[in-house]
Write a protein that holds these residues in place. Structure first.
Motif, PDB file in Angstrom:
ATOM      1  N   ALA A 262      68.370 -24.209 -28.116  1.00 32.90           N
ATOM      2  CA  ALA A 262      68.261 -25.435 -28.521  1.00 32.90           C
ATOM      3  C   ALA A 262      69.556 -26.220 -28.785  1.00 32.90           C
ATOM      4  N   CYS A 263      69.520 -27.318 -28.554  1.00 34.64           N
ATOM      5  CA  CYS A 263      70.532 -28.514 -29.108  1.00 34.64           C
ATOM      6  C   CYS A 263      69.929 -29.692 -29.723  1.00 34.64           C
ATOM      7  N   PRO A 264      70.507 -30.148 -30.966  1.00 36.12           N
ATOM      8  CA  PRO A 264      71.276 -29.121 -31.666  1.00 36.12           C
ATOM      9  C   PRO A 264      70.663 -27.798 -31.961  1.00 36.12           C
ATOM     10  N   ASP A 265      71.515 -26.952 -32.236  1.00 39.79           N
ATOM     11  CA  ASP A 265      71.163 -25.642 -32.696  1.00 39.79           C
ATOM     12  C   ASP A 265      70.521 -25.684 -34.109  1.00 39.79           C
ATOM     13  N   PHE A 266      69.395 -24.933 -34.322  1.00 37.72           N
ATOM     14  CA  PHE A 266      68.549 -24.866 -35.572  1.00 37.72           C
ATOM     15  C   PHE A 266      69.464 -24.236 -36.725  1.00 37.72           C
ATOM     16  N   PHE A 267      70.706 -23.672 -36.660  1.00 37.10           N
ATOM     17  CA  PHE A 267      71.347 -23.451 -37.756  1.00 37.10           C
ATOM     18  C   PHE A 267      72.690 -24.003 -37.789  1.00 37.10           C
TER      19      PHE A 267
ATOM     20  N   GLU B 258      68.530 -41.337 -36.249  1.00 41.03           N
ATOM     21  CA  GLU B 258      67.808 -40.681 -35.243  1.00 41.03           C
ATOM     22  C   GLU B 258      68.182 -39.344 -34.743  1.00 41.03           C
ATOM     23  N   ARG B 259      67.512 -38.358 -34.647  1.00 38.68           N
ATOM     24  CA  ARG B 259      67.895 -36.974 -33.998  1.00 38.68           C
ATOM     25  C   ARG B 259      67.234 -36.698 -32.847  1.00 38.68           C
ATOM     26  N   ILE B 260      68.340 -36.618 -31.752  1.00 42.84           N
ATOM     27  CA  ILE B 260      67.657 -36.157 -30.470  1.00 42.84           C
ATOM     28  C   ILE B 260      67.807 -34.568 -29.998  1.00 42.84           C
ATOM     29  N   GLY B 261      66.670 -33.950 -29.771  1.00 42.05           N
ATOM     30  CA  GLY B 261      66.795 -32.646 -29.722  1.00 42.05           C
ATOM     31  C   GLY B 261      66.220 -32.084 -28.383  1.00 42.05           C
ATOM     32  N   TYR B 262      66.668 -30.995 -27.727  1.00 39.64           N
ATOM     33  CA  TYR B 262      65.899 -30.282 -26.885  1.00 39.64           C
ATOM     34  C   TYR B 262      65.955 -28.784 -26.859  1.00 39.64           C
TER      35      TYR B 262
ATOM     36  N   ILE C 145      60.891 -27.208 -20.648  1.00 38.72           N
ATOM     37  CA  ILE C 145      62.051 -27.917 -21.623  1.00 38.72           C
ATOM     38  C   ILE C 145      61.217 -28.744 -22.623  1.00 38.72           C
ATOM     39  N   ALA C 146      61.577 -28.826 -24.067  1.00 39.84           N
ATOM     40  CA  ALA C 146      60.835 -29.608 -24.723  1.00 39.84           C
ATOM     41  C   ALA C 146      61.589 -30.678 -25.559  1.00 39.84           C
ATOM     42  N   GLY C 147      61.636 -32.095 -25.442  1.00 39.28           N
ATOM     43  CA  GLY C 147      62.480 -33.022 -25.989  1.00 39.28           C
ATOM     44  C   GLY C 147      61.903 -33.687 -27.134  1.00 39.28           C
ATOM     45  N   SER C 148      62.719 -34.004 -28.286  1.00 41.20           N
ATOM     46  CA  SER C 148      62.174 -34.641 -29.455  1.00 41.20           C
ATOM     47  C   SER C 148      62.937 -35.537 -30.031  1.00 41.20           C
ATOM     48  N   SER C 149      62.382 -36.470 -30.586  1.00 44.76           N
ATOM     49  CA  SER C 149      62.853 -37.779 -31.254  1.00 44.76           C
ATOM     50  C   SER C 149      62.380 -37.912 -32.787  1.00 44.76           C
ATOM     51  N   LEU C 150      63.254 -37.545 -33.822  1.00 45.57           N
ATOM     52  CA  LEU C 150      62.919 -37.530 -34.816  1.00 45.57           C
ATOM     53  C   LEU C 150      63.563 -38.938 -35.654  1.00 45.57           C
ATOM     54  N   ARG C 151      63.016 -39.949 -36.320  1.00 46.19           N
ATOM     55  CA  ARG C 151      63.467 -41.362 -36.634  1.00 46.19           C
ATOM     56  C   ARG C 151      63.257 -41.361 -38.209  1.00 46.19           C
ATOM     57  N   VAL C 152      64.247 -42.053 -38.589  1.00 48.09           N
ATOM     58  CA  VAL C 152      64.021 -42.560 -39.998  1.00 48.09           C
ATOM     59  C   VAL C 152      64.099 -44.008 -39.909  1.00 48.09           C
ATOM     60  N   MET C 153      62.941 -44.635 -40.398  1.00 47.57           N
ATOM     61  CA  MET C 153      62.684 -46.183 -40.305  1.00 47.57           C
ATOM     62  C   MET C 153      62.917 -47.143 -41.546  1.00 47.57           C
ATOM     63  N   ASP C 154      63.470 -48.169 -41.359  1.00 44.91           N
ATOM     64  CA  ASP C 154      63.548 -49.143 -42.349  1.00 44.91           C
ATOM     65  C   ASP C 154      62.106 -49.804 -41.981  1.00 44.91           C
ATOM     66  N   LEU C 155      60.946 -49.713 -43.108  1.00 43.99           N
ATOM     67  CA  LEU C 155      59.894 -50.419 -42.732  1.00 43.99           C
ATOM     68  C   LEU C 155      59.852 -51.900 -43.097  1.00 43.99           C
ATOM     69  N   LYS C 156      60.889 -52.403 -43.776  1.00 44.39           N
ATOM     70  CA  LYS C 156      60.944 -53.686 -43.973  1.00 44.39           C
ATOM     71  C   LYS C 156      61.195 -54.475 -42.613  1.00 44.39           C
ATOM     72  N   THR C 157      62.560 -53.825 -42.014  1.00 44.92           N
ATOM     73  CA  THR C 157      63.235 -54.671 -41.100  1.00 44.92           C
ATOM     74  C   THR C 157      62.562 -54.084 -39.512  1.00 44.92           C
ATOM     75  N   ASN C 158      61.691 -53.024 -39.680  1.00 47.43           N
ATOM     76  CA  ASN C 158      61.320 -52.002 -38.428  1.00 47.43           C
ATOM     77  C   ASN C 158      62.501 -51.489 -37.575  1.00 47.43           C
ATOM     78  N   GLU C 159      63.644 -51.222 -38.213  1.00 46.95           N
ATOM     79  CA  GLU C 159      64.836 -50.952 -37.569  1.00 46.95           C
ATOM     80  C   GLU C 159      64.892 -49.366 -37.812  1.00 46.95           C
ATOM     81  N   VAL C 160      65.434 -48.888 -36.854  1.00 42.54           N
ATOM     82  CA  VAL C 160      65.738 -47.318 -36.662  1.00 42.54           C
ATOM     83  C   VAL C 160      66.990 -47.018 -36.981  1.00 42.54           C
TER      84      VAL C 160
END
Length: 320
Positions: A283-288, A256-260, A238-253
């Motif tokens: 996969a969840c979420p599904d790639f399509f 985020e997309r969590i997938g397995y 099983i492979a798990g993934s965290s994809l994040r978009v960051m506000d670089l000024k405030t260091n806030e996420v």
């Protein structure tokens, strides 16, 4: 195993060889004569090697082995389904009119079958310059065609900033479609087009990447990813993934997309099988999921292409 045992048999009889040994793949053929004693020794060794292979194959196909495989598959499926309950896209806010982004990591390799390599197989889409280009405006619409209805927009950004690992400096990437060469005017297909239209464009076009030292205002938003698999996850492929978009000024996420995903073949590599590529089918979420129109029957790994940019564009809306 056969190579090693066959090699031992050859070594045992080399003193009696009068010519040479010919090798074709996994089959070895003697093109000369050997003494009766050496031939007998090699025949015995070959029988032992083949007997060992037969017993190994029978062991792999034994009821106990099949029961273990079935048990592992059931455990893998249950663990993956439990992870799926917390997977998805979580967007706190969206940002309009974004010109460019900082890519905080660049994918460099494709992991096809490394069970315990924590390099985010779920999040993989492309590598190196192609990963950078996938975020740039015009890359996904080079032919000028219209995407099928329901496809992600994939507009792209005006520029992308990336920190170079070699000199630790930040570079700005832009790109566009440019003429990079000329067609062979002697080729029959090109001659046919020229007869129909003497002004036929014989230029060869490609999307070209331009790299310069970053200048001006730095992007406020960055994109990064991490492999969040546990040792228990990888035990069951099983492979798990965290994809994040960051506000670089405030260091806030801000998103985020969590997938397995899971390989229900449990790492089986027979017939050239690539476990992590086939895991994309579960996969969840599904790639399509981002394609609203019906998608032709094809491997889900195809849907992994540009998945990072597709998610980021939902959060950071490209400027006009």
């Amino acid at each position: 195993m056969l190579d090693g045992m066959a090699g031992g048999a050859v070594e045992a009889g080399t003193e009696s060889l009068t010519d040479q040994l010919t090798t074709r793949g996994d089959v070895m053929m003697f093109t000369t004569t050997v003494s009766g004693r050496s031939a007998s020794a090699m025949w015995t060794a070959s029988r032992l090697a083949l007997s060992g292979l037969v017993f190994a194959l029978l062991g792999a196909c034994s009821p106990d082995s099949q029961a273990t495989d079935s048990d592992n598959r059931a455990k893998a499926l249950a663990l993956w389904q439990s992870h799926c309950k917390k997977s998805g896209e979580f967007i706190k806010k969206t940002i309009p009119d974004v010109d460019g982004v900082l890519l905080m990591k660049i994918r460099k390799t494709t992991n096809r079958d490394g069970q315990y390599e924590l390099d985010d197989p779920y999040g993989h889409d492309s590598m190196g310059d192609h990963y950078i280009m996938s975020f740039l405006r015009g890359y996904h619409h080079q032919k000028g065609g219209v995407s099928p209805e329901g496809s992600p927009p994939r507009i792209g950004y005006k520029y992308v900033d990336v920190a170079d690992e070699a000199d630790h400096k930040v570079y700005r990437y832009t790109g566009g479609v440019e003429a990079v060469g000329k067609m062979n005017t002697k080729a029959p297909a090109v001659q046919f087009e020229l007869k129909l239209n003497p002004n036929y464009d014989t230029n060869i076009y490609e999307f070209v990447l331009h790299k310069t030292p970053a200048s001006g205002e730095a992007p406020r938003y960055g994109v990064t990813y991490d492999d969040i698999s546990t040792p228990e996850d990888r035990k069951y492929w099983i492979a798990g993934s965290s994809l994040r978009v960051m506000d670089l000024k405030t260091n806030e996420v801000i998103a985020e997309r969590i997938g397995y995903m899971v390989d229900l073949g449990q790492g089986n590599r027979s017939g050239g099988r690539a476990p992590w590529l086939l895991a994309a089918d579960n996969a969840c979420p599904d790639f399509f999921a981002n394609y609203k129109s019906p998608v032709a029957r094809m491997p889900k790994v195809v849907g992994q292409a540009s998945q990072t940019m597709i998610f980021v564009e939902k959060v950071l809306k490209p400027s006009k």
